[in-house]
Write a protein that holds these residues in place. Structure first.
Motif, PDB file in Angstrom:
ATOM      1  N   ILE A   1      14.347 -11.112  82.038  1.00 53.62           N
ATOM      2  CA  ILE A   1      15.359 -11.445  83.038  1.00 53.62           C
ATOM      3  C   ILE A   1      15.086 -10.705  84.345  1.00 53.62           C
ATOM      4  O   ILE A   1      15.243 -11.266  85.437  1.00 53.62           O
ATOM      5  CB  ILE A   1      16.768 -11.136  82.504  1.00 53.62           C
ATOM      6  CG1 ILE A   1      17.137 -12.129  81.406  1.00 53.62           C
ATOM      7  CG2 ILE A   1      17.813 -11.187  83.607  1.00 53.62           C
ATOM      8  CD1 ILE A   1      18.396 -11.788  80.652  1.00 53.62           C
TER       9      ILE A   1
ATOM     10  N   MET B   1      12.056 -12.356  86.102  1.00 55.51           N
ATOM     11  CA  MET B   1      12.206 -13.764  86.475  1.00 55.51           C
ATOM     12  C   MET B   1      12.356 -14.002  87.987  1.00 55.51           C
ATOM     13  O   MET B   1      11.728 -14.907  88.527  1.00 55.51           O
ATOM     14  CB  MET B   1      13.355 -14.396  85.703  1.00 55.51           C
ATOM     15  CG  MET B   1      13.125 -15.865  85.478  1.00 55.51           C
ATOM     16  SD  MET B   1      14.364 -16.611  84.441  1.00 55.51           S
ATOM     17  CE  MET B   1      14.254 -15.694  82.961  1.00 55.51           C
ATOM     18  N   PRO B   2      13.171 -13.225  88.703  1.00 53.20           N
ATOM     19  CA  PRO B   2      13.249 -13.460  90.159  1.00 53.20           C
ATOM     20  C   PRO B   2      11.912 -13.255  90.875  1.00 53.20           C
ATOM     21  O   PRO B   2      11.610 -13.940  91.844  1.00 53.20           O
ATOM     22  CB  PRO B   2      14.276 -12.421  90.635  1.00 53.20           C
ATOM     23  CG  PRO B   2      15.072 -12.082  89.440  1.00 53.20           C
ATOM     24  CD  PRO B   2      14.149 -12.231  88.276  1.00 53.20           C
ATOM     25  N   PHE B   3      11.101 -12.320  90.364  1.00 51.41           N
ATOM     26  CA  PHE B   3       9.786 -12.112  90.969  1.00 51.41           C
ATOM     27  C   PHE B   3       8.877 -13.301  90.694  1.00 51.41           C
ATOM     28  O   PHE B   3       8.083 -13.698  91.547  1.00 51.41           O
ATOM     29  CB  PHE B   3       9.153 -10.816  90.447  1.00 51.41           C
ATOM     30  CG  PHE B   3       9.939  -9.586  90.812  1.00 51.41           C
ATOM     31  CD1 PHE B   3       9.979  -9.137  92.119  1.00 51.41           C
ATOM     32  CD2 PHE B   3      10.657  -8.898  89.849  1.00 51.41           C
ATOM     33  CE1 PHE B   3      10.703  -8.015  92.468  1.00 51.41           C
ATOM     34  CE2 PHE B   3      11.390  -7.774  90.190  1.00 51.41           C
ATOM     35  CZ  PHE B   3      11.414  -7.332  91.503  1.00 51.41           C
TER      36      PHE B   3
ATOM     37  N   PHE C   1       9.797 -16.280  90.475  1.00 51.36           N
ATOM     38  CA  PHE C   1      10.245 -17.355  91.354  1.00 51.36           C
ATOM     39  C   PHE C   1       9.486 -17.323  92.683  1.00 51.36           C
ATOM     40  O   PHE C   1       9.241 -18.359  93.286  1.00 51.36           O
ATOM     41  CB  PHE C   1      11.751 -17.211  91.594  1.00 51.36           C
ATOM     42  CG  PHE C   1      12.312 -18.260  92.496  1.00 51.36           C
ATOM     43  CD1 PHE C   1      12.461 -19.557  92.052  1.00 51.36           C
ATOM     44  CD2 PHE C   1      12.682 -17.967  93.791  1.00 51.36           C
ATOM     45  CE1 PHE C   1      12.977 -20.540  92.876  1.00 51.36           C
ATOM     46  CE2 PHE C   1      13.199 -18.926  94.625  1.00 51.36           C
ATOM     47  CZ  PHE C   1      13.344 -20.223  94.160  1.00 51.36           C
ATOM     48  N   TYR C   2       9.089 -16.130  93.140  1.00 50.09           N
ATOM     49  CA  TYR C   2       8.392 -16.000  94.424  1.00 50.09           C
ATOM     50  C   TYR C   2       6.875 -16.026  94.299  1.00 50.09           C
ATOM     51  O   TYR C   2       6.176 -15.722  95.261  1.00 50.09           O
ATOM     52  CB  TYR C   2       8.841 -14.718  95.130  1.00 50.09           C
ATOM     53  CG  TYR C   2      10.243 -14.831  95.657  1.00 50.09           C
ATOM     54  CD1 TYR C   2      10.525 -15.578  96.798  1.00 50.09           C
ATOM     55  CD2 TYR C   2      11.307 -14.243  94.993  1.00 50.09           C
ATOM     56  CE1 TYR C   2      11.812 -15.715  97.262  1.00 50.09           C
ATOM     57  CE2 TYR C   2      12.611 -14.368  95.457  1.00 50.09           C
ATOM     58  CZ  TYR C   2      12.843 -15.106  96.588  1.00 50.09           C
ATOM     59  OH  TYR C   2      14.126 -15.244  97.052  1.00 50.09           O
TER      60      TYR C   2
ATOM     61  N   TRP D   1       6.807 -23.997  94.653  1.00 48.87           N
ATOM     62  CA  TRP D   1       8.205 -23.600  94.813  1.00 48.87           C
ATOM     63  C   TRP D   1       9.103 -24.449  93.917  1.00 48.87           C
ATOM     64  O   TRP D   1       9.950 -23.919  93.204  1.00 48.87           O
ATOM     65  CB  TRP D   1       8.655 -23.729  96.269  1.00 48.87           C
ATOM     66  CG  TRP D   1      10.074 -23.290  96.457  1.00 48.87           C
ATOM     67  CD1 TRP D   1      10.525 -22.021  96.633  1.00 48.87           C
ATOM     68  CD2 TRP D   1      11.245 -24.130  96.460  1.00 48.87           C
ATOM     69  NE1 TRP D   1      11.895 -21.999  96.741  1.00 48.87           N
ATOM     70  CE2 TRP D   1      12.371 -23.294  96.640  1.00 48.87           C
ATOM     71  CE3 TRP D   1      11.452 -25.496  96.320  1.00 48.87           C
ATOM     72  CZ2 TRP D   1      13.670 -23.775  96.691  1.00 48.87           C
ATOM     73  CZ3 TRP D   1      12.754 -25.971  96.363  1.00 48.87           C
ATOM     74  CH2 TRP D   1      13.843 -25.121  96.556  1.00 48.87           C
TER      75      TRP D   1
ATOM     76  N   TYR E   1      11.101 -23.112  90.652  1.00 45.27           N
ATOM     77  CA  TYR E   1      12.563 -23.302  90.697  1.00 45.27           C
ATOM     78  C   TYR E   1      13.045 -23.993  89.415  1.00 45.27           C
ATOM     79  O   TYR E   1      13.974 -23.529  88.755  1.00 45.27           O
ATOM     80  CB  TYR E   1      12.948 -24.121  91.927  1.00 45.27           C
ATOM     81  CG  TYR E   1      14.377 -24.580  91.914  1.00 45.27           C
ATOM     82  CD1 TYR E   1      15.408 -23.700  92.190  1.00 45.27           C
ATOM     83  CD2 TYR E   1      14.697 -25.899  91.592  1.00 45.27           C
ATOM     84  CE1 TYR E   1      16.733 -24.110  92.155  1.00 45.27           C
ATOM     85  CE2 TYR E   1      16.014 -26.323  91.557  1.00 45.27           C
ATOM     86  CZ  TYR E   1      17.025 -25.421  91.841  1.00 45.27           C
ATOM     87  OH  TYR E   1      18.331 -25.835  91.797  1.00 45.27           O
TER      88      TYR E   1
ATOM     89  N   THR F   1      12.322 -21.707  86.276  1.00 41.03           N
ATOM     90  CA  THR F   1      13.232 -20.557  86.214  1.00 41.03           C
ATOM     91  C   THR F   1      14.620 -20.998  85.751  1.00 41.03           C
ATOM     92  O   THR F   1      15.233 -20.348  84.898  1.00 41.03           O
ATOM     93  CB  THR F   1      13.331 -19.867  87.591  1.00 41.03           C
ATOM     94  OG1 THR F   1      12.032 -19.498  88.018  1.00 41.03           O
ATOM     95  CG2 THR F   1      14.196 -18.638  87.525  1.00 41.03           C
ATOM     96  N   THR F   2      15.112 -22.095  86.289  1.00 40.15           N
ATOM     97  CA  THR F   2      16.422 -22.602  85.874  1.00 40.15           C
ATOM     98  C   THR F   2      16.419 -22.958  84.388  1.00 40.15           C
ATOM     99  O   THR F   2      17.357 -22.618  83.655  1.00 40.15           O
ATOM    100  CB  THR F   2      16.806 -23.841  86.706  1.00 40.15           C
ATOM    101  OG1 THR F   2      16.674 -23.528  88.082  1.00 40.15           O
ATOM    102  CG2 THR F   2      18.220 -24.272  86.426  1.00 40.15           C
TER     103      THR F   2
ATOM    104  N   VAL G   1      16.411 -19.677  82.378  1.00 45.40           N
ATOM    105  CA  VAL G   1      17.694 -18.966  82.447  1.00 45.40           C
ATOM    106  C   VAL G   1      18.703 -19.604  81.490  1.00 45.40           C
ATOM    107  O   VAL G   1      19.400 -18.905  80.745  1.00 45.40           O
ATOM    108  CB  VAL G   1      18.243 -18.942  83.893  1.00 45.40           C
ATOM    109  CG1 VAL G   1      19.702 -18.555  83.927  1.00 45.40           C
ATOM    110  CG2 VAL G   1      17.426 -18.001  84.754  1.00 45.40           C
TER     111      VAL G   1
END
Length: 199
Positions: A16, A19-21, A23-24, A56, A60, A63-64, A67
């Motif tokens: 978790i 995960m944001p990393f 995404f980039y 991207w 996106y 990742t969704t 999650v």
């Protein structure tokens, strides 16, 4: 079992956090490039004009999807099966993204994606059962209910005379509260409570 549970939790938390990393990661692609070629892979943006746009959208959607899957796996409530609905739609969107040409021209629709979604949902359900977040919550609830039942049973056996004595001791202790330290006051309260329960 507890060590395995802790390791599983650490893996999930790490995932978790990372995960944001992930995404980039699209920022690693060269700017203004339609085809990105490396010694390991080739990415063709095709319809999406630039590789960055393609990546991207890819990250996106992925990742969704992840999650929602993690949410389902770690959810301890009975309503977690409602998460299957957005999972099915997300699988459909990701499949459409990966094969947009063949899906657009062949008339591939949402119902066809169910054939792919069902094994994924089955796997998620099996993993969820194996991880046991829902059953662990249920076990804690059962243990708490048993403990409350035993405490209430002990209190119901408490006689009126004992109650009056304990109440008198409590009143004396309340009057001494300002004259003694907090630690001593709390320890005397605990002693009084223990004597109350043991009787």
């Amino acid at each position: 079992m507890k060590k395995l549970k802790i390791k599983t939790d650490i893996v999930i938390v790490t995932f978790i956090v990372l995960m944001p990393f992930a995404f980039y990661l699209y920022l690693l692609a060269p700017y203004q490039t339609k085809i990105w070629t490396t010694s390991f892979f080739v990415i063709d943006a095709e319809y999406y004009e630039l590789v960055r746009h393609y990546l991207w959208i890819n990250f996106y959607l992925l990742t969704t999807l992840l999650v929602i899957a993690i949410w389902f796996l770690t959810c301890k409530y009975w309503w977690r099966y409602v998460l299957f609905v957005p999972l099915i739609f997300q699988v459909y969107q990701y499949l459409f993204f990966l094969n947009w040409k063949s899906m657009y021209y062949s008339g591939f629709n949402f119902y066809h994606s169910l054939l792919i979604s069902i094994p994924i949902l089955t796997l998620l359900h099996m993993l969820s059962k194996k991880m046991g977040y829902y059953s662990i919550k249920k076990n804690y609830k059962d243990e708490l209910n048993k403990e409350i039942f035993h405490l209430m049973n002990d209190l119901s056996l408490f006689e009126q005379n004992d109650y009056l004595i304990a109440n008198k001791q409590f009143e004396i202790l309340k009057k001494k509260k300002n004259m003694i330290s907090k630690r001593k006051y709390l320890s005397e309260l605990l002693v009084l409570r223990d004597s109350f329960i043991k009787k």
